[in-house]
Enzyme design. Structure first.
Site, PDB file in Angstrom:
ATOM      1  N   TYR A  24       0.789  -1.225  -0.196  1.00 22.86           N
ATOM      2  CA  TYR A  24      -0.218   0.009   0.084  1.00 22.86           C
ATOM      3  C   TYR A  24       0.843   1.260   0.021  1.00 22.86           C
ATOM      4  O   TYR A  24       1.334   1.610   1.087  1.00 22.86           O
ATOM      5  CB  TYR A  24      -0.855  -0.098   1.309  1.00 22.86           C
ATOM      6  N   SER A  40       0.902  12.825   7.061  1.00 27.64           N
ATOM      7  CA  SER A  40      -0.404  13.129   7.445  1.00 27.64           C
ATOM      8  C   SER A  40      -1.226  14.060   6.318  1.00 27.64           C
ATOM      9  O   SER A  40      -2.524  13.632   6.178  1.00 27.64           O
ATOM     10  CB  SER A  40      -0.328  14.013   8.549  1.00 27.64           C
ATOM     11  N   ARG A  59       2.718   3.389  40.295  1.00 30.74           N
ATOM     12  CA  ARG A  59       3.133   3.581  38.764  1.00 30.74           C
ATOM     13  C   ARG A  59       2.575   2.366  38.054  1.00 30.74           C
ATOM     14  O   ARG A  59       2.104   2.409  36.699  1.00 30.74           O
ATOM     15  CB  ARG A  59       4.643   3.568  38.710  1.00 30.74           C
ATOM     16  N   THR A  66       2.102   6.648  15.097  1.00 30.32           N
ATOM     17  CA  THR A  66       2.309   7.515  13.936  1.00 30.32           C
ATOM     18  C   THR A  66       1.171   7.006  12.535  1.00 30.32           C
ATOM     19  O   THR A  66       0.589   7.863  12.106  1.00 30.32           O
ATOM     20  CB  THR A  66       3.527   7.589  13.396  1.00 30.32           C
ATOM     21  N   GLU A 118      -1.960   5.478  10.629  1.00 32.24           N
ATOM     22  CA  GLU A 118      -3.619   5.376  10.555  1.00 32.24           C
ATOM     23  C   GLU A 118      -3.768   6.662  11.131  1.00 32.24           C
ATOM     24  O   GLU A 118      -4.652   6.605  12.018  1.00 32.24           O
ATOM     25  CB  GLU A 118      -4.006   3.979  11.145  1.00 32.24           C
TER      26      GLU A 118
END
Lengths: 534, 534
Positions: free
Chosen positions: A135, A144, A333, A422, A424
């Site tokens: 792809y 983006s 935590r 990052t 999708e």
């Protein structure tokens, strides 16, 4: 030597039914059984071993991936696995490979954007893996901003072909998985040019390599973009670069479900609603949220087990030292991350419902809930993956020095997970989309348009602006309604504050840009509320 | 193709003198010149190439490290480099190696803890690298709690020897750099046993491998502990494991500057003050803080340059897109890190002064400022390394997908940096030490004992509890005194709140344990204040 089983001791203390929890986590008994069976299948097969993965050179790692992908394919056929089982088996093989893109992006792109004829021509070859596809969207200079892609597909009416070309360095395709070494074909996104007109970005099926000797076809420059974060991890994937020098493809290789170019070079839009694309997006992002809960659960599981076994300080009279899990600094935590893993799991299940709902509405041409569903999934994708990425690293820190060793599993888990922030949709860009949607929703509050779905809380504007938290003692926080209202009031007040500040700008875009850090915070608060409320 | 130099354009806008800033950063013109010369030396030497580092198999990476270490050694001798120049050259070679431990831990341990005789015997061989040493302290089960080490060194008066032994699995030495493959010797930390008495942990020089054929000596099991985070990065180091099966060493190989065992097996303490150890600690932690500023500066430099070149969205009328550095969301994340790099640089310089001051006082047997200096350096080590580790990852995120590629430099920088948060004092453990010191200081406020150094602000208790922030407009934050007072009031109030809550516990240790998450926060606030005030 010592072989005390600290875990058995800890498990004995559980106040819930372990077996039932496994099923809740899996979603159903059937899911659990498939998952368990596939896990055993992979764990017992020496071809799928992972223990040496981080030691290998890049080349050997890549060969190992090809071997595993072929072996997985063979086992899937031999055992006649269902699609669901095959998917589960691949996820336990747990090594990114060109097949992820072939099955997860190339085939769906043709299915979603291709015509019936195109399906008949390309899908059978793809299903049999006679061709392998990737792809090719992202470019060196354009991630983006998909509308900024520079690769061109210019229609040549003389030959009834498109000419695919990379006009600049920044137009080089950069990142597509499976492209660097393996793919024979790609769905390439390029600006469609007919006559002198630019019709924006469309998809084209382009053959890249010879089916005889796998060499790149004339006009095509293709290669691997090099090492990525970590050892093992995503380096099993041949993320690639691709440049076109006036490569010609037949007209019928443009994906023509939504738009077409006729023999005469006329650009035509079909009546297929473009909103359908959003349905797919909701689906993909739902799987990302589910995957986030799995990745987070793996990390938390490792850190929790380590914390039960590891002891340090606090020995009294020569007795054993204190289990690290008993330190409040460790608990404060670790436990919120444990809770987040469950929360993300359940919000992922809810997103499955949302996807079904959106799909049904789309089929009935009801697009009314789409903007809200889109904002909600964009926000949840961003929030859950950001939290998970940071949480894996936090779990690594919680394992002290031992978390730094590859054999803790955490370094690879981190390195292989972080690209999720990052791809999708970059997480910051997505949150800004959510913020835009929130500002729009706020601006319509006075107009009588009722906010829907995950923004319904904004309908109680007056209450949320005035309510005061009723917590007086620590125990009061145990009431879910108290927590929910706190999150609602916080999210709403942040949105209102942003809207107020935005209204001071004469140019709204200037305001949005100037206030974007605050808008991000408001969007995060809204997403946190969604997770809390589900 | 395009070759616009966006950096030149950005640099032109600088409002300070670039050359002068370089010198300020380096500390002096001379430092700058040495640094610059060594950087060029390394950059121009093909043996020192780093570009292929992440692609190599573990074995090839290790060979590459040996080659570089040998070549650096050769160049240092050929060019007759000063110690300072040699240090700088090694830091530009920028590849962790056994030599770091040989020069940085093995030799200093002998120097600091050995007698004159021991210096004469061992140091000349070590200086010529006829023997190569490492520092074997950490065990599989014992990191922070050094007093919990299990390896034993039992004196045998019959033969005038110590018997070094690993009684349990958890007593295996685990982590020492240089141990896995290279070292011929180690300073081994073990519990000294004479008669039936345990005298706690002491250092011993132990030969591990034959000087003839490098094979492990009888009774010694030694090896590499495997891959660590990332590719390249710290995998050039042979972190090792080590087990002893009743290995005998002569009595004179115990490091006897501070404590001795006599021929008769009597344990004797010398009159060398044990506080001297803290002087070394201050020194080591000062270098760690300086290194933090360098690592952070490298990451910020990469992210800033990327942000100037990368453009995304915002194209108007087909013009170029907006530089990413012009987005407020990018600025609000990047610029504070840029500021931190400078802040850590200056606090590192101040720590040099502190070290000199402490050393002079120690020489005059004035131990009065030691607890404060110790707490201060422990806190600054913890705070600056934690911030830097997270900041490198943040810088990576600020470079979008490109930060995920090894060739951005950020993945290796992160992977190689993060152990700093663990070694030389785990960051959480160190902060708890700071918190203890703060609670002690608070408890003495009423007694008339004036808080000194970095805790002097606590002397203004009344004011800090009552003062109100005078900021009314954004510009008011530009006054350093306003910021300083805000940090002081915050740190002090957090300490006071902790002390108040602690006083409710009948057993102070229970209280400390229960409140440790809050105590950590108070310690961090105090450390942030130190950085702001320097």
């Amino acid at each position: 030597m010592e072989a005390l089983d600290y875990h058995a001791e800890e498990r004995r203390k559980a106040e819930f039914d372990l077996e039932e929890m496994k099923i809740v986590w899996a979603g159903s008994r059937q899911n659990y059984e498939i998952s368990d069976r596939m896990a055993r299948l992979v764990a017992s097969d020496p071809v799928f071993r992972k223990d040496n993965r981080t030691m290998l050179s890049r080349k050997d790692l890549f060969k190992d991936t090809l071997r595993k992908a072929a072996h997985a394919w063979k086992r899937i056929i031999e055992l006649r696995l269902s699609e669901e089982e095959a998917h589960m088996l691949r996820s336990y093989v747990d090594q990114p490979a060109f097949t992820d893109l072939h099955w997860g992006m190339f085939i769906p792109a043709i299915k979603g954007q291709g015509t019936e004829e195109q399906h008949e021509k390309w899908l059978p070859m793809a299903y049999k893996m006679q061709i392998i596809g990737c792809y090719a969207q992202t470019e060196l200079g354009h991630g983006s901003n998909v509308q900024g892609l520079e690769t061109t597909a210019t229609f040549d009416p003389q030959t009834d072909e498109f000419v695919i070309h990379s006009p600049t360095l920044t137009s080089s395709k950069w990142w597509p998985g499976g492209l660097g070494k393996v793919s024979t074909h790609a769905v390439v996104y390029a600006r469609l040019i007919t006559g002198a007109q630019d019709h924006g970005v469309h998809g084209f099926i382009v053959q890249l390599r010879s089916l005889d000797d796998h060499s790149p076809l004339p006009g095509i420059t293709v290669g691997d973009i090099g090492m990525k974060f970590g050892s093992g991890a995503y380096n099993s994937m041949d993320n690639g670069l691709l440049r076109f020098d006036h490569v010609r493809i037949p007209r019928n290789q443009m994906l023509m479900r939504v738009s077409q170019v006729t023999r005469e070079g006329k650009f035509v839009q079909s009546d297929v609603p473009r909103q359908l694309v959003y349905g797919t997006m909701v689906y993909v992002r739902q799987t990302i949220v589910s995957d986030a809960s799995c990745a987070l659960a793996r990390a938390v599981c490792i850190a929790t087990r380590y914390s039960a076994v590891r002891r340090q300080f606090g020995s009294q009279n020569g007795g054993p030292e204190t289990q690290v899990i008993d330190y409040k600094t460790q608990q404060s935590r670790l436990f919120p991350l444990l809770a987040s893993a469950y929360a993300f799991r359940f919000v992922g299940e809810w997103l499955k419902w949302l996807y079904t709902d959106v799909t049904q509405r789309l089929q009935a041409s009801d697009f009314s809930t789409l903007p809200e569903a889109h904002a909600c999934t964009a926000g949840l994708k961003s929030m859950t993956t950001s939290v998970t990425a940071d949480a894996i690293e936090e779990c690594r820190k919680l394992c002290g020095g031992h978390g730094y060793l590859s054999n803790s599993g955490l370094p690879e888990l981190f390195a292989v997970y972080i690209p999720t922030c990052t791809y999708e949709g970059d997480n910051v860009v997505l949150l800004l989309q959510v913020a835009r949607f929130l500002m729009k929703t706020v601006s319509q509050l006075g107009s009588g348009k009722k906010p829907v779905g995950t923004t319904a809380y904004m309908g109680r504007a007056e209450h949320l602006m005035q309510c005061r938290c009723e917590v007086e003692r620590a125990e009061d926080w145990l009431k879910p309604s108290v927590i929910l209202e706190a999150f609602e009031a916080r999210a709403f007040r942040m949105s209102i504050a942003c809207a107020k500040n935005l209204s001071k700008f004469s140019n709204p875009e200037d305001g949005f840009s100037e206030l974007s850090p605050d808008l991000l915070e408001a969007a995060i608060a809204h997403c946190q509320l969604i997770v809390v409320s589900k």
